[in-house]
Design a protein around this motif. Sequence first.
Motif, PDB file in Angstrom:
ATOM      1  N   GLN A   1     -12.914  18.172   2.784  1.00  0.00           N
ATOM      2  CA  GLN A   1     -13.628  19.310   3.393  1.00  0.00           C
ATOM      3  C   GLN A   1     -14.918  18.870   4.065  1.00  0.00           C
ATOM      4  O   GLN A   1     -15.461  19.592   4.898  1.00  0.00           O
ATOM      5  CB  GLN A   1     -13.953  20.369   2.316  1.00  0.00           C
ATOM      6  CG  GLN A   1     -12.779  20.792   1.462  1.00  0.00           C
ATOM      7  CD  GLN A   1     -11.817  21.719   2.192  1.00  0.00           C
ATOM      8  OE1 GLN A   1     -11.969  21.998   3.374  1.00  0.00           O
ATOM      9  NE2 GLN A   1     -10.808  22.200   1.472  1.00  0.00           N
TER      10      GLN A   1
ATOM     11  N   GLN B   1      -6.345  19.205   9.969  1.00  0.00           N
ATOM     12  CA  GLN B   1      -6.065  20.446  10.708  1.00  0.00           C
ATOM     13  C   GLN B   1      -4.985  21.280  10.010  1.00  0.00           C
ATOM     14  O   GLN B   1      -3.853  21.392  10.490  1.00  0.00           O
ATOM     15  CB  GLN B   1      -5.634  20.110  12.144  1.00  0.00           C
ATOM     16  CG  GLN B   1      -6.787  19.590  12.996  1.00  0.00           C
ATOM     17  CD  GLN B   1      -6.331  19.211  14.396  1.00  0.00           C
ATOM     18  OE1 GLN B   1      -5.317  18.548  14.570  1.00  0.00           O
ATOM     19  NE2 GLN B   1      -7.090  19.630  15.401  1.00  0.00           N
ATOM     20  N   LEU B   2      -5.381  21.860   8.878  1.00  0.00           N
ATOM     21  CA  LEU B   2      -4.433  22.673   8.118  1.00  0.00           C
ATOM     22  C   LEU B   2      -3.940  23.862   8.949  1.00  0.00           C
ATOM     23  O   LEU B   2      -2.803  24.305   8.803  1.00  0.00           O
ATOM     24  CB  LEU B   2      -5.099  23.178   6.838  1.00  0.00           C
ATOM     25  CG  LEU B   2      -5.441  22.097   5.807  1.00  0.00           C
ATOM     26  CD1 LEU B   2      -6.239  22.679   4.658  1.00  0.00           C
ATOM     27  CD2 LEU B   2      -4.173  21.434   5.285  1.00  0.00           C
ATOM     28  N   GLU B   3      -4.818  24.330   9.828  1.00  0.00           N
ATOM     29  CA  GLU B   3      -4.451  25.505  10.636  1.00  0.00           C
ATOM     30  C   GLU B   3      -3.253  25.204  11.533  1.00  0.00           C
ATOM     31  O   GLU B   3      -2.422  26.077  11.776  1.00  0.00           O
ATOM     32  CB  GLU B   3      -5.662  26.023  11.424  1.00  0.00           C
ATOM     33  CG  GLU B   3      -6.151  25.156  12.587  1.00  0.00           C
ATOM     34  CD  GLU B   3      -6.981  23.948  12.169  1.00  0.00           C
ATOM     35  OE1 GLU B   3      -7.057  23.652  10.966  1.00  0.00           O
ATOM     36  OE2 GLU B   3      -7.523  23.270  13.065  1.00  0.00           O
ATOM     37  N   LEU B   4      -3.150  23.970  12.008  1.00  0.00           N
ATOM     38  CA  LEU B   4      -2.003  23.625  12.864  1.00  0.00           C
ATOM     39  C   LEU B   4      -0.728  23.531  12.037  1.00  0.00           C
ATOM     40  O   LEU B   4       0.342  23.962  12.461  1.00  0.00           O
ATOM     41  CB  LEU B   4      -2.249  22.309  13.607  1.00  0.00           C
ATOM     42  CG  LEU B   4      -3.349  22.325  14.665  1.00  0.00           C
ATOM     43  CD1 LEU B   4      -3.374  20.994  15.417  1.00  0.00           C
ATOM     44  CD2 LEU B   4      -3.154  23.470  15.647  1.00  0.00           C
TER      45      LEU B   4
ATOM     46  N   ALA C   1      -0.179  25.241   9.417  1.00  0.00           N
ATOM     47  CA  ALA C   1       0.178  26.630   9.073  1.00  0.00           C
ATOM     48  C   ALA C   1       0.829  27.322  10.268  1.00  0.00           C
ATOM     49  O   ALA C   1       1.835  28.018  10.136  1.00  0.00           O
ATOM     50  CB  ALA C   1      -1.067  27.383   8.625  1.00  0.00           C
ATOM     51  N   LEU C   2       0.257  27.083  11.446  1.00  0.00           N
ATOM     52  CA  LEU C   2       0.706  27.811  12.638  1.00  0.00           C
ATOM     53  C   LEU C   2       2.062  27.301  13.145  1.00  0.00           C
ATOM     54  O   LEU C   2       2.979  28.078  13.384  1.00  0.00           O
ATOM     55  CB  LEU C   2      -0.359  27.640  13.730  1.00  0.00           C
ATOM     56  CG  LEU C   2      -0.214  28.487  14.984  1.00  0.00           C
ATOM     57  CD1 LEU C   2      -0.282  29.968  14.633  1.00  0.00           C
ATOM     58  CD2 LEU C   2      -1.335  28.133  15.971  1.00  0.00           C
TER      59      LEU C   2
ATOM     60  N   LYS D   1       5.620  26.764  10.581  1.00  0.00           N
ATOM     61  CA  LYS D   1       6.447  27.876  10.097  1.00  0.00           C
ATOM     62  C   LYS D   1       7.927  27.531  10.300  1.00  0.00           C
ATOM     63  O   LYS D   1       8.282  26.831  11.229  1.00  0.00           O
ATOM     64  CB  LYS D   1       6.114  29.156  10.883  1.00  0.00           C
ATOM     65  CG  LYS D   1       4.873  29.875  10.340  1.00  0.00           C
ATOM     66  CD  LYS D   1       4.657  31.206  11.026  1.00  0.00           C
ATOM     67  CE  LYS D   1       4.336  31.001  12.499  1.00  0.00           C
ATOM     68  NZ  LYS D   1       3.747  32.109  13.181  1.00  0.00           N
TER      69      LYS D   1
ATOM     70  N   LEU E   1       1.822  25.605   1.809  1.00  0.00           N
ATOM     71  CA  LEU E   1       1.432  26.033   3.151  1.00  0.00           C
ATOM     72  C   LEU E   1       2.633  25.980   4.095  1.00  0.00           C
ATOM     73  O   LEU E   1       2.865  26.887   4.883  1.00  0.00           O
ATOM     74  CB  LEU E   1       0.326  25.094   3.650  1.00  0.00           C
ATOM     75  CG  LEU E   1      -0.388  25.458   4.933  1.00  0.00           C
ATOM     76  CD1 LEU E   1      -1.271  26.678   4.704  1.00  0.00           C
ATOM     77  CD2 LEU E   1      -1.256  24.287   5.391  1.00  0.00           C
TER      78      LEU E   1
END
Length: 548
Positions: free
Chosen positions: A164, A173-176, A178-179, A182, A375
Amino acid sequence: MEKPIRIIPLGGLGEIGKNCLVLEWDQQLLVIDAGIIFPEESVYGVDLVAPDFSYILERKDRVVGVILTHGHEDHIGALPILLDKIDAPVYGTPLTLGLARHKLEDAGVKEFRLFPVEAGGTLHTGPYSLRFVHVCHSIPDGVGLIIETPGGTIVHTGDFKIDQTPVDAIPTQLELFALYGKDTLLLLSDSTNVDREGYSISEKEVGEKLEVIFFRAQGRIFIATFASHIHRIQQILYLSQRFGRKVIFAGKRLEENTLIAQRLGYLHVPPDLVIPLSRMRDYPDEELTIITTGSQGEPMSVLYRVASGEHKQLKIREGDTVIISSRPVPGNERAIARILNQLFMAGAQVFYQEIAPVHTSGHAHREELKLIINLIKPRFFMPLHGEFLHLVFHSQLAKRLGIPRERIILAQNGDVVELNGKGFSVVEHLDTEDVMVSGKGVGDIGPQILRERIRMSRFGTVVVLILLAPQEPRLVAPPMVIARGLSEEGEAMEKELQGLVEELLETQPQLLEDPEELKETVQRALKRHLGKSLNRRPLIIPLVARPQ
Ligand SMILES: [Zn+2]
Ligand SMILES: [Zn+2]
């Protein structure tokens, strides 16, 4: 019928090293990483071991890309060997390619095609669409991969941790994940630290611990770390600057890597901070930091030579502080313990991981691994990058998180796994053999040569020379015996063996008619004799010459 995706691990399963994974859809190959592994001490004269690339070489016209996840040796080390044999585009982030280029040029590979892709960026090649996802690790610019194939999406974590507060302020880049992760068909994940609980500590925390040591140190500070750990080096540079110390890079790899990282903007070196070793005497001890390699106890490294007193310019003395800022790779513990002992004996104050948190791993601990699985929520799961026990632990972890056992792929190097939405099966097991590299030779050492080397180094070598007269079954001179590495009483031993050969020729004169039979008989007799008298089995080389 729906075409399956084939997943073929050529290395990295059941071992931590020589990572190489092939993805194949409709006979189009995507190669992920081409790494090496360093052999254990006991492997005679083998410098490194590469994966068996035969599967790729047999299909070399159908390789649509080689993807490098990051610049560690266990991911790029075998690239020169692979690109020597195939012509395929190589993709990776700028730092990874910078290190790969250096490696290829060093190895004398003439032609190669490197294409940089920024972390967060995308790439289309063959039937594959890839997204490079930045991940924190013990080298900057590492990526995980989200790979869309006509058969489904595959997520490959690469070597990663979730930091962190990374030194470069770019978290994983956890957001990538997650996005775009899928509806993931398959998750391939790093298993290195699955047996370590909780979360890995942040690289920043290591910096804080180092700061305390810097604050207290009275004399020179020696600090050993991996030459590729650019963020660790960055922290050491800034600390040195703050505490009024000049920095010396002691070690070729360190100088090369930091130069590449600096040129590409991954390492900031404050002006006038770094000085050459030759200027060390211009500064008092308390104004010097010396960064070295050799944190694994490697015998040729600077730290080893410093600790053993073999280094010309650098000698440890009372008042020095030495920090081993790494964790022993399994197998290196004894070599490191030896160095620690020598450093203490020379009067240094020594810090290492067991007594102070002067290192953190670049690999996710268990809670971070769980986070990734939850995730992504993949349909299938396959653990990578670990010894077999790690792969099993990681499988059990995935099962506890709700992935049914029949969707967990516990594979081995050489397995050809076919996967579609409904299930998977191992359709074939390739007969892979480690490729050993010794000096400049690649793959010219097999089990036979290794056996010979082991014999020579354990028991020595005996050469027997028998000169026959031309066209006549008689000797022109007494047989000669040369024994090396066998006994301190070499001459007496040679005499004894010579007597044995002479006796043999006297009792079996017919042997002189048949040089081949003669060689074999001599070899057998000496083997039996040395086995009985000394319980040793040296390499025996009989030479029978008959001048024309
Ligand atoms: Zn790595
Ligand atoms: Zn690795």
